[in-house]
Write a protein that holds these residues in place. Structure first.
Motif, PDB file in Angstrom:
ATOM      1  N   THR A  83       0.848  -1.206   0.000  1.00 59.14           N
ATOM      2  CA  THR A  83       0.000   0.000   0.000  1.00 59.14           C
ATOM      3  C   THR A  83       0.875   1.244   0.000  1.00 59.14           C
ATOM      4  OG1 THR A  83      -1.618  -1.249   1.298  1.00 59.14           O
ATOM      5  CG2 THR A  83      -1.956   1.120   1.103  1.00 59.14           C
ATOM      6  N   ALA A  84       0.874   1.974  -1.112  1.00 59.60           N
ATOM      7  CA  ALA A  84       1.780   3.103  -1.281  1.00 59.60           C
ATOM      8  C   ALA A  84       1.470   4.266  -0.350  1.00 59.60           C
ATOM      9  CB  ALA A  84       1.755   3.574  -2.729  1.00 59.60           C
ATOM     10  N   ASN A  85       0.179   4.628  -0.246  1.00 59.01           N
ATOM     11  CA  ASN A  85      -0.159   5.791   0.563  1.00 59.01           C
ATOM     12  C   ASN A  85      -1.288   5.474   1.539  1.00 59.01           C
ATOM     13  OD1 ASN A  85      -2.630   6.245  -1.120  1.00 59.01           O
ATOM     14  ND2 ASN A  85      -1.086   6.726  -2.665  1.00 59.01           N
ATOM     15  N   GLN A  86      -1.325   6.212   2.614  1.00 59.94           N
ATOM     16  CA  GLN A  86      -2.216   5.890   3.726  1.00 59.94           C
ATOM     17  C   GLN A  86      -3.704   5.944   3.391  1.00 59.94           C
ATOM     18  OE1 GLN A  86      -0.606   7.199   7.752  1.00 59.94           O
ATOM     19  NE2 GLN A  86       0.650   8.438   6.381  1.00 59.94           N
ATOM     20  N   PRO A  87      -4.181   6.873   2.548  1.00 60.14           N
ATOM     21  CA  PRO A  87      -5.609   6.868   2.244  1.00 60.14           C
ATOM     22  C   PRO A  87      -6.087   5.571   1.594  1.00 60.14           C
ATOM     23  CG  PRO A  87      -4.651   8.968   1.649  1.00 60.14           C
ATOM     24  CD  PRO A  87      -3.509   8.071   1.991  1.00 60.14           C
ATOM     25  N   ARG A  88      -5.172   4.799   1.012  1.00 59.44           N
ATOM     26  CA  ARG A  88      -5.559   3.560   0.329  1.00 59.44           C
ATOM     27  C   ARG A  88      -5.561   2.350   1.256  1.00 59.44           C
ATOM     28  NH1 ARG A  88      -3.401   1.289  -4.722  1.00 59.44           N
ATOM     29  NH2 ARG A  88      -5.500   0.403  -4.741  1.00 59.44           N
ATOM     30  N   VAL A  89      -5.132   2.512   2.494  1.00 57.89           N
ATOM     31  CA  VAL A  89      -5.133   1.372   3.416  1.00 57.89           C
ATOM     32  C   VAL A  89      -6.572   0.938   3.675  1.00 57.89           C
ATOM     33  CG1 VAL A  89      -4.495   0.521   5.704  1.00 57.89           C
ATOM     34  CG2 VAL A  89      -2.998   2.141   4.509  1.00 57.89           C
ATOM     35  N   ASP A  90      -6.841  -0.344   3.534  1.00 60.25           N
ATOM     36  CA  ASP A  90      -8.174  -0.875   3.790  1.00 60.25           C
ATOM     37  C   ASP A  90      -8.361  -1.035   5.295  1.00 60.25           C
ATOM     38  OD1 ASP A  90     -10.619  -2.070   3.766  1.00 60.25           O
ATOM     39  OD2 ASP A  90     -10.061  -3.725   2.456  1.00 60.25           O
ATOM     40  N   ASP A  91      -9.375  -0.372   5.844  1.00 61.82           N
ATOM     41  CA  ASP A  91      -9.698  -0.370   7.275  1.00 61.82           C
ATOM     42  C   ASP A  91      -8.783   0.610   8.018  1.00 61.82           C
ATOM     43  OD1 ASP A  91     -10.248  -0.829   9.991  1.00 61.82           O
ATOM     44  OD2 ASP A  91     -10.646  -2.951   9.660  1.00 61.82           O
ATOM     45  N   GLN A  92      -9.322   1.798   8.257  1.00 60.10           N
ATOM     46  CA  GLN A  92      -8.530   2.879   8.851  1.00 60.10           C
ATOM     47  C   GLN A  92      -8.153   2.644  10.310  1.00 60.10           C
ATOM     48  OE1 GLN A  92      -7.286   5.874   7.199  1.00 60.10           O
ATOM     49  NE2 GLN A  92      -7.608   4.312   5.635  1.00 60.10           N
ATOM     50  N   ARG A  93      -8.546   1.530  10.866  1.00 59.07           N
ATOM     51  CA  ARG A  93      -8.107   1.197  12.223  1.00 59.07           C
ATOM     52  C   ARG A  93      -6.616   0.877  12.279  1.00 59.07           C
ATOM     53  NH1 ARG A  93     -11.851  -3.516  14.259  1.00 59.07           N
ATOM     54  NH2 ARG A  93     -11.382  -4.212  12.136  1.00 59.07           N
ATOM     55  N   TYR A  94      -5.977   0.808  11.117  1.00 60.24           N
ATOM     56  CA  TYR A  94      -4.534   0.558  11.117  1.00 60.24           C
ATOM     57  C   TYR A  94      -3.786   1.610  11.935  1.00 60.24           C
ATOM     58  CZ  TYR A  94      -3.251   4.383   7.950  1.00 60.24           C
ATOM     59  OH  TYR A  94      -3.003   5.630   7.416  1.00 60.24           O
ATOM     60  N   LEU A  95      -4.405   2.780  12.099  1.00 56.40           N
ATOM     61  CA  LEU A  95      -3.788   3.854  12.881  1.00 56.40           C
ATOM     62  C   LEU A  95      -3.935   3.648  14.386  1.00 56.40           C
ATOM     63  CD1 LEU A  95      -5.048   6.854  10.737  1.00 56.40           C
ATOM     64  CD2 LEU A  95      -2.676   6.074  10.934  1.00 56.40           C
ATOM     65  N   ASN A  96      -4.730   2.669  14.795  1.00 55.89           N
ATOM     66  CA  ASN A  96      -5.015   2.468  16.219  1.00 55.89           C
ATOM     67  C   ASN A  96      -4.045   1.535  16.919  1.00 55.89           C
ATOM     68  OD1 ASN A  96      -7.216   4.071  15.696  1.00 55.89           O
ATOM     69  ND2 ASN A  96      -8.710   2.409  15.697  1.00 55.89           N
ATOM     70  N   GLY A  97      -3.107   0.980  16.189  1.00 57.43           N
ATOM     71  CA  GLY A  97      -2.135   0.083  16.798  1.00 57.43           C
ATOM     72  C   GLY A  97      -1.093   0.834  17.606  1.00 57.43           C
ATOM     73  N   LYS A  98      -0.298   0.083  18.325  1.00 52.39           N
ATOM     74  CA  LYS A  98       0.750   0.687  19.154  1.00 52.39           C
ATOM     75  C   LYS A  98       1.982   1.019  18.324  1.00 52.39           C
ATOM     76  CE  LYS A  98       2.342   0.212  23.907  1.00 52.39           C
ATOM     77  NZ  LYS A  98       2.339  -0.676  25.103  1.00 52.39           N
ATOM     78  N   ALA A  99       2.176   0.287  17.237  1.00 48.84           N
ATOM     79  CA  ALA A  99       3.304   0.537  16.329  1.00 48.84           C
ATOM     80  C   ALA A  99       2.870   0.177  14.919  1.00 48.84           C
ATOM     81  CB  ALA A  99       4.524  -0.279  16.746  1.00 48.84           C
ATOM     82  N   LEU A 100       3.553   0.770  13.931  1.00 50.87           N
ATOM     83  CA  LEU A 100       3.157   0.598  12.540  1.00 50.87           C
ATOM     84  C   LEU A 100       4.387   0.323  11.675  1.00 50.87           C
ATOM     85  CD1 LEU A 100       0.966   0.819  10.284  1.00 50.87           C
ATOM     86  CD2 LEU A 100       1.471   3.282  10.211  1.00 50.87           C
ATOM     87  N   VAL A 101       4.264  -0.677  10.788  1.00 51.25           N
ATOM     88  CA  VAL A 101       5.325  -1.029   9.848  1.00 51.25           C
ATOM     89  C   VAL A 101       4.752  -1.016   8.437  1.00 51.25           C
ATOM     90  CG1 VAL A 101       6.846  -2.892   9.046  1.00 51.25           C
ATOM     91  CG2 VAL A 101       6.637  -2.421  11.497  1.00 51.25           C
ATOM     92  N   LYS A 102       5.509  -0.484   7.494  1.00 49.75           N
ATOM     93  CA  LYS A 102       5.114  -0.493   6.081  1.00 49.75           C
ATOM     94  C   LYS A 102       6.070  -1.376   5.287  1.00 49.75           C
ATOM     95  CE  LYS A 102       4.788   2.559   1.999  1.00 49.75           C
ATOM     96  NZ  LYS A 102       4.933   3.953   1.503  1.00 49.75           N
TER      97      LYS A 102
END
Length: 316
Positions: A83-102
């Motif tokens: 997923t290149a950019n954040q608006p395209r991430v399916d399910d915006q709860r991805y921002l609710n985690g404690k850490a994020l990896v791309k």
């Protein structure tokens, strides 16, 4: 520490890992996401691993997403693949985690996540997941190999596209050694249902050509209704126009419910992702997407696509 090792270290920190991918998924989105999930389950059986996102009927044979409760994100590591950019991430709860990896292979114009691992020379994100497993000596179970192979085959057009490298073929060879039917996957990704076959005939009958080797087809809501198909069903017809000798680059316009258009833009050689950016999109140099609010922008867009075709003088 190499980025592959940093990601593994981050994985080891968390007991709960939730893996996301992009909206309107293709085989590589499913393959990289679910293949990674299968690898982590096999190597870390004590961890809770989830794969989330919309269910797509045509890709259910690769894997199925799972329902995840909101509270699971509180102490979770979130990994987003393909997923290149954040608006395209399916399910915006991805921002609710404690850490994020791309983990991705598209141009890194939105470098979210830490670590953020992007390999633009990779044929697919599924190829990157295999590299991740190999570098870290992780076991790749047979089912993960099947899903990752499907992702690679999907994004390379069965090794036809220019992103295919010697390394891609080596990775595919490694995966084929596992216990799954690679030929069946090739056949499945090459098959289309009857309504799509009829739409393909319509495309060949009605596609338009510009003076300099660009081509396009406009699929209005009325046309899609005629074939009883939705936007997602147009994916198999995207490569068709490129099979025509003399076509350098092409676009399929698909009208949405609100009257706007989704653009599927492809090229054999001329770079088209900069044009996609002008219309709110982006992607790979030879495979991109964009959007238009209405058909008033289409004539101007076609002139720009024709100019890109005209600027390319190499073999197509």
């Amino acid at each position: 520490m190499a980025v592959e090792q940093k990601i593994l270290a981050k994985i080891k920190e968390f007991d709960t890992i939730i893996i996301h991918r992009h909206q309107r998924p293709d085989p590589d989105a499913y393959g990289s996401q679910c293949g990674l999930a299968a690898i982590l389950r096999a190597n870390f059986p004590q961890k809770k691993i989830y794969q989330v996102g919309e269910k797509v009927h045509g890709l259910a044979w690769i894997a199925e997403p799972e329902e995840v409760a909101d509270e699971l994100y509180r102490d979770a590591l979130v990994i987003v693949t393909d997923t290149a950019n954040q608006p395209r991430v399916d399910d915006q709860r991805y921002l609710n985690g404690k850490a994020l990896v791309k983990i991705d292979h598209h141009p890194n114009e939105d470098p979210y996540g830490e670590p953020c691992w992007v390999k633009t020379d990779a044929s697919s994100c599924s190829e990157i997941i295999v590299d991740f497993a190999n570098v870290n000596d992780l076991v790749i179970p047979d089912d993960a190999a099947r899903m990752l192979y499907a992702g690679i085959i999907g994004d390379t057009g069965r090794f036809m596209y220019e992103a295919t490298t010697a390394h891609t073929l080596n990775v595919a060879a490694q995966l084929i050694e596992h216990d799954f039917d690679a030929a069946q996957i090739n056949r499945r990704l090459d098959s289309i249902e009857l309504p799509v076959a009829r739409l393909a005939a319509y495309v060949y009958e009605h596609m338009e050509f510009t003076e300099n080797g660009a081509a396009y087809i406009i699929l209005t809501s009325e046309v899609m209704k005629q074939f009883n198909l939705k936007d997602a069903s147009t994916a198999p017809i995207v490569p068709l126009i490129g099979k025509v000798v003399g076509v350098k680059c092409w676009t399929i316009f698909v009208q949405q419910k609100d009257g706007s258009f989704r653009l599927r833009i492809r090229s054999k050689a001329p770079v088209i992702n900069e044009l996609a950016k002008e219309y709110g999109g982006g992607g790979h140099p030879l495979a991109s997407g964009a959007f238009m609010h209405d058909d008033q922008q289409i004539p101007d867009y076609i002139k720009k696509l024709d100019a890109i075709a005209a600027s390319y003088t190499g073999e197509d």
